[in-house]
Design a protein around this motif. Structure first.
Motif, PDB file in Angstrom:
ATOM      1  N   LEU A 178       0.795  -0.934  -0.027  1.00 27.25           N
ATOM      2  CA  LEU A 178       0.175   0.178  -0.003  1.00 27.25           C
ATOM      3  C   LEU A 178       0.855   1.344   0.001  1.00 27.25           C
ATOM      4  CD1 LEU A 178      -2.986  -0.701   2.968  1.00 27.25           C
ATOM      5  CD2 LEU A 178      -2.842  -0.659   0.268  1.00 27.25           C
ATOM      6  N   GLU A 179       0.269   2.214  -0.348  1.00 21.12           N
ATOM      7  CA  GLU A 179       0.974   3.681  -0.307  1.00 21.12           C
ATOM      8  C   GLU A 179      -0.061   4.453   0.194  1.00 21.12           C
ATOM      9  OE1 GLU A 179       4.204   4.023  -3.775  1.00 21.12           O
ATOM     10  OE2 GLU A 179       2.282   5.199  -4.278  1.00 21.12           O
ATOM     11  N   THR A 180       0.346   5.386   1.083  1.00 23.20           N
ATOM     12  CA  THR A 180      -0.477   6.421   1.794  1.00 23.20           C
ATOM     13  C   THR A 180       0.070   7.777   1.190  1.00 23.20           C
ATOM     14  OG1 THR A 180       1.046   6.170   3.735  1.00 23.20           O
ATOM     15  CG2 THR A 180      -1.387   5.093   3.950  1.00 23.20           C
ATOM     16  N   TRP A 181      -0.809   8.840   0.995  1.00 27.53           N
ATOM     17  CA  TRP A 181      -0.537   9.999   0.431  1.00 27.53           C
ATOM     18  C   TRP A 181      -1.143  11.356   1.347  1.00 27.53           C
ATOM     19  CZ3 TRP A 181      -1.096  10.840  -5.697  1.00 27.53           C
ATOM     20  CH2 TRP A 181      -0.321   9.529  -6.042  1.00 27.53           C
ATOM     21  N   TYR A 182       0.055  11.931   1.849  1.00 30.91           N
ATOM     22  CA  TYR A 182      -0.474  13.112   2.616  1.00 30.91           C
ATOM     23  C   TYR A 182      -0.270  14.567   1.969  1.00 30.91           C
ATOM     24  CZ  TYR A 182       0.968   9.170   5.596  1.00 30.91           C
ATOM     25  OH  TYR A 182       0.806   8.075   6.255  1.00 30.91           O
ATOM     26  N   ALA A 183      -1.287  15.349   1.641  1.00 24.12           N
ATOM     27  CA  ALA A 183      -1.398  16.439   0.689  1.00 24.12           C
ATOM     28  C   ALA A 183      -1.811  17.683   1.418  1.00 24.12           C
ATOM     29  CB  ALA A 183      -2.201  15.996  -0.429  1.00 24.12           C
ATOM     30  N   HIS A 184      -1.085  18.996   0.760  1.00 23.43           N
ATOM     31  CA  HIS A 184      -1.485  20.167   1.307  1.00 23.43           C
ATOM     32  C   HIS A 184      -0.729  20.454   2.471  1.00 23.43           C
ATOM     33  CE1 HIS A 184      -4.573  20.035  -1.545  1.00 23.43           C
ATOM     34  NE2 HIS A 184      -5.483  19.300  -1.175  1.00 23.43           N
ATOM     35  N   LEU A 185       0.464  19.718   2.668  1.00 27.66           N
ATOM     36  CA  LEU A 185       1.241  20.162   3.787  1.00 27.66           C
ATOM     37  C   LEU A 185       1.774  21.569   3.600  1.00 27.66           C
ATOM     38  CD1 LEU A 185       3.046  16.622   4.092  1.00 27.66           C
ATOM     39  CD2 LEU A 185       0.828  17.306   5.328  1.00 27.66           C
ATOM     40  N   SER A 186       2.285  21.981   4.955  1.00 28.95           N
ATOM     41  CA  SER A 186       2.814  23.765   4.682  1.00 28.95           C
ATOM     42  C   SER A 186       4.193  23.410   4.823  1.00 28.95           C
ATOM     43  CB  SER A 186       2.414  24.306   6.229  1.00 28.95           C
ATOM     44  OG  SER A 186       2.626  23.408   7.311  1.00 28.95           O
ATOM     45  N   ARG A 187       4.845  22.417   5.534  1.00 30.70           N
ATOM     46  CA  ARG A 187       6.248  21.992   5.583  1.00 30.70           C
ATOM     47  C   ARG A 187       6.411  20.411   5.661  1.00 30.70           C
ATOM     48  NH1 ARG A 187       9.445  22.344  10.381  1.00 30.70           N
ATOM     49  NH2 ARG A 187       7.711  23.020  11.403  1.00 30.70           N
ATOM     50  N   LEU A 188       7.643  19.962   4.928  1.00 32.86           N
ATOM     51  CA  LEU A 188       7.900  18.530   5.164  1.00 32.86           C
ATOM     52  C   LEU A 188       8.791  18.480   6.176  1.00 32.86           C
ATOM     53  CD1 LEU A 188       8.536  18.054   1.289  1.00 32.86           C
ATOM     54  CD2 LEU A 188       6.570  17.742   2.478  1.00 32.86           C
ATOM     55  N   ASN A 189       8.875  16.931   6.538  1.00 32.51           N
ATOM     56  CA  ASN A 189       9.744  16.590   7.918  1.00 32.51           C
ATOM     57  C   ASN A 189      10.551  15.519   7.609  1.00 32.51           C
ATOM     58  OD1 ASN A 189      10.808  17.177  10.397  1.00 32.51           O
ATOM     59  ND2 ASN A 189       9.508  15.524  11.335  1.00 32.51           N
ATOM     60  N   VAL A 190      10.414  14.931   6.039  1.00 31.47           N
ATOM     61  CA  VAL A 190      11.186  13.724   5.723  1.00 31.47           C
ATOM     62  C   VAL A 190      11.496  13.954   4.388  1.00 31.47           C
ATOM     63  CG1 VAL A 190      10.040  12.100   7.100  1.00 31.47           C
ATOM     64  CG2 VAL A 190       8.856  12.843   4.708  1.00 31.47           C
ATOM     65  N   LYS A 191      12.493  13.230   3.863  1.00 30.93           N
ATOM     66  CA  LYS A 191      12.945  13.320   2.473  1.00 30.93           C
ATOM     67  C   LYS A 191      12.659  11.913   1.881  1.00 30.93           C
ATOM     68  CE  LYS A 191      17.834  12.662   3.911  1.00 30.93           C
ATOM     69  NZ  LYS A 191      17.477  12.323   4.977  1.00 30.93           N
ATOM     70  N   VAL A 192      12.976  11.880   0.489  1.00 31.29           N
ATOM     71  CA  VAL A 192      13.091  10.595  -0.403  1.00 31.29           C
ATOM     72  C   VAL A 192      13.899   9.836  -0.116  1.00 31.29           C
ATOM     73  CG1 VAL A 192      13.360   9.646  -2.675  1.00 31.29           C
ATOM     74  CG2 VAL A 192      11.770  11.893  -2.439  1.00 31.29           C
ATOM     75  N   ASN A 193      13.601   8.390   0.359  1.00 32.10           N
ATOM     76  CA  ASN A 193      14.409   7.175   0.467  1.00 32.10           C
ATOM     77  C   ASN A 193      14.523   7.262   2.305  1.00 32.10           C
ATOM     78  OD1 ASN A 193      14.415   6.113  -2.014  1.00 32.10           O
ATOM     79  ND2 ASN A 193      16.199   7.426  -2.510  1.00 32.10           N
ATOM     80  N   ASP A 194      13.867   8.087   2.879  1.00 35.58           N
ATOM     81  CA  ASP A 194      13.694   8.048   4.449  1.00 35.58           C
ATOM     82  C   ASP A 194      13.077   6.647   4.732  1.00 35.58           C
ATOM     83  OD1 ASP A 194      15.667   9.971   4.860  1.00 35.58           O
ATOM     84  OD2 ASP A 194      13.857  11.563   5.648  1.00 35.58           O
ATOM     85  N   TYR A 195      13.517   5.953   5.829  1.00 35.85           N
ATOM     86  CA  TYR A 195      12.477   4.998   6.210  1.00 35.85           C
ATOM     87  C   TYR A 195      11.907   5.422   7.692  1.00 35.85           C
ATOM     88  CZ  TYR A 195      10.589   0.292   6.443  1.00 35.85           C
ATOM     89  OH  TYR A 195       9.651  -0.784   6.559  1.00 35.85           O
ATOM     90  N   VAL A 196      10.661   5.330   7.816  1.00 37.89           N
ATOM     91  CA  VAL A 196      10.117   5.870   8.886  1.00 37.89           C
ATOM     92  C   VAL A 196       9.229   4.994   9.484  1.00 37.89           C
ATOM     93  CG1 VAL A 196       9.928   8.350   8.174  1.00 37.89           C
ATOM     94  CG2 VAL A 196       7.898   7.014   7.845  1.00 37.89           C
ATOM     95  N   ARG A 197       8.949   5.021  10.898  1.00 40.46           N
ATOM     96  CA  ARG A 197       8.005   4.212  11.675  1.00 40.46           C
ATOM     97  C   ARG A 197       6.739   4.687  11.568  1.00 40.46           C
ATOM     98  NH1 ARG A 197      10.074   0.127  14.975  1.00 40.46           N
ATOM     99  NH2 ARG A 197       7.840  -0.500  14.707  1.00 40.46           N
TER     100      ARG A 197
END
Length: 353
Positions: A178-197
């Motif tokens: 699955l993929e989850t999409w989070y849109a209309h954010l004001s600021r990002l706290n991750v970057k491409v290829n980060d692995y998050v819990r």
């Protein structure tokens, strides 16, 4: 020794268990009343789990624990090896709707995989057709700057400003596909290829892109195909609906609304529960139910000795099954030799009474 420095001691462990003692003669040197934490603790074996990033280590003092593999091994999960496009929002352009299976079983949570609501709040704009376009997700209002959380653990496939209307957008791919999409954010706290819990703050709520006010636009997709997020999440209470979700291809249709499907299921639970509470024998129950309901795989079997069985269907959870039959979860677990964390496989028969 394995790559993790642990012995491959299956035969040794089995011998110890059969002999009813601890390994290497510890039972002779250490009395049984000695607390487990005081006994020598040597790694004996490693066992795989259903998650490629975690495994179980067995120790000589009859204890065990979950161990995470190295970051490199986690990031090399097969889901991140193909169709991994970090510049385009759609990564499965060569896979069409008709190519997808009729149904795919998706494990969501278990004893080692967890859930965290991306945000808690009432959905004010639901998934479905919207005038001349389609609304492929759920919109939840928020305050600008409010933290947005990763729903499940996974790897960041996309994290940038999207000119197509999403504004600042984060796309997480999860080990189950699955993929989850989070849109209309004001600021990002991750970057491409980060692995998050799960529960990691991936960004902050905003009003960027094609948006009429601060809110989170949240989508869940399988192979680029969106389905109603409310199939999985009760946003108002911040709860996950299922441990294992059977995604039917028909759900990947903009007209397939979770609220309608869930209302049908709730009606069936209530109706069947009342019938079972008032029926005196299996014949009366079958006659009242009219057999298996058309369009579902749910089946109730009642024997002449008043033993009741339930056949697991997509979306079933122990709590719902217990409520439906008016029994406790503990009773179902006891009768079937399972625990509250056991994954319910579609088609399995559970004894209820």
């Amino acid at each position: 020794m394995t790559a993790y420095g642990f012995m491959n001691g299956k035969s040794l462990l089995l011998s110890c268990l059969l002999a009813g003692c601890f390994c290497q003669g510890t039972a002779q040197r250490y009395p049984r009343e000695l607390p487990i934490e005081k006994l020598p603790r040597q790694a004996l074996d490693t066992l795989k789990t259903n998650d490629a990033g975690k495994f179980i280590v067995l120790y000589s003092n009859n204890t065990w624990e979950y161990i995470y593999k190295t970051a490199e091994q986690v990031l090399n999960h097969s889901q991140y090896a193909q169709h991994w496009d970090t510049t385009q929002i759609f990564a499965y352009k060569d896979i069409k709707y008709q190519d997808l299976p009729e149904q795919v079983e998706l494990p969501l949570v278990d004893s080692i995989n967890r859930f965290h609501a991306p945000i808690v709040g009432r959905v004010y704009s639901k998934y479905g057709p919207r005038r001349r376009s389609n609304h492929n997700g759920s919109d939840i209002p928020l305050k600008v700057g409010e933290p947005i959380y990763a729903t499940f653990e996974g790897k960041v496939r996309y994290a940038r400003y999207n000119t197509g209307g999403y504004g600042y957008l984060v796309i997480l791919r999860h080990p189950n596909g699955l993929e989850t999409w989070y849109a209309h954010l004001s600021r990002l706290n991750v970057k491409v290829n980060d692995y998050v819990r799960e529960g990691h703050i991936i960004g902050f709520g905003g009003n960027t892109g094609r948006s009429r006010g601060p809110h989170l636009h949240y989508e869940i997709r399988y192979k680029d195909q969106a389905f109603d997020p409310e199939f999985l999440i009760d946003f108002e209470n911040g709860l996950l609906r299922y441990q294992v979700f059977a995604l039917e291809r028909s759900f990947l249709n903009i007209h397939s609304r979770a609220s309608e499907v869930l209302e049908e299921e709730d009606e069936e639970y209530i109706t069947t529960g009342l019938l079972l509470a008032n029926a005196d024998d299996s014949t009366a129950i079958r006659a009242a139910m009219g057999g298996t309901k058309s369009g579902t795989n749910r089946e109730v079997t009642v024997s002449s000795s008043n033993i009741v069985y339930h056949t697991v269907k997509s979306g079933d959870m122990l709590g719902k099954i217990a409520i439906r039959y008016g029994v406790s979860i503990d009773q179902i677990c006891r009768l079937n030799g399972i625990t509250r964390n056991t994954i319910l496989r579609i088609g399995r028969k559970l004894r209820i009474k």
